[in-house]
Write a protein that holds these residues in place. Structure first.
Motif: not given
Length: 175
Positions: A8-13, A15-22, A31-39, A41-43
């Motif tokens: 789900a967090l990978s999907r959020a990234l 979606l953000a990459g296609t221009g959605f505000e996520v 998992p949140i820390r890992q997602a923030q480290a990989k982001a 984009l503004d997610v």
């Protein structure tokens, strides 16, 4: 947890990459820390548990997406989750989801045996996981206040044998 992001967090990234505000959330900090480290984009990511009221105002989101996440809960909590989703989706907004179908129950039992049934179609598995299986009727009841609901059964084949491995509902509800 491995370095692989939760789907789900990978999907959020993505979606953000296609221009959605996520906004992505998970009940666990790691998992949140890992997602923030990989982001790159503004997610927005936050720690939140869907089993409790979510920290968003009414009608905040245009769409909510849940991929086989609301399957671990009692009927009471499941109803509260669906009510909370309805609260935070704006009128005209969407709820997109995948949920375990009732037909998945015997398939899942092959690799994660149930120990006992807690409620109708809600079981405790040998591994300690609780699992809910959704019938079409139950989903339509949960989504009764939505303007339009579309449900499609999806069979996921085993990668090696091609035989059915899992069955889910793919759904979209319009508020």
């Amino acid at each position: 947890m491995s370095e692989a992001l939760r789907p789900a967090l990978s999907r959020a990234l993505r979606l953000a990459g296609t221009g959605f505000e996520v906004t992505g959330f998970d009940y666990s900090k790691e998992p949140i820390r890992q997602a923030q480290a990989k982001a790159d984009l503004d997610v927005s990511f936050l720690v939140a548990d869907m089993a409790y009221p979510l920290p968003f105002p009414n009608a905040y989101f245009d769409a909510i997406m849940s991929n086989v996440a609301a399957h671990m809960f009692s009927d009471r909590v499941t109803r509260a989750i669906f009510s909370e989703v309805q609260r935070i989706v704006r009128p005209g907004g969407l709820f997109l989801f995948h949920l375990n179908a009732l037909e998945d129950r015997p398939l899942r039992a092959n690799w994660s045996p149930p120990v006992r049934e807690i409620e109708e179609n809600y079981v405790l598995e040998e591994n300690g996981q609780t699992m809910r299986f959704f019938s079409r009727e139950y989903l339509l009841e949960l989504l009764a206040d939505w303007r339009e609901v579309r449900l499609e059964p999806v069979v996921i084949p085993d990668r090696d044998t091609g035989k059915p491995f899992k069955q889910v509902w793919r759904g979209i509800a319009y508020l």
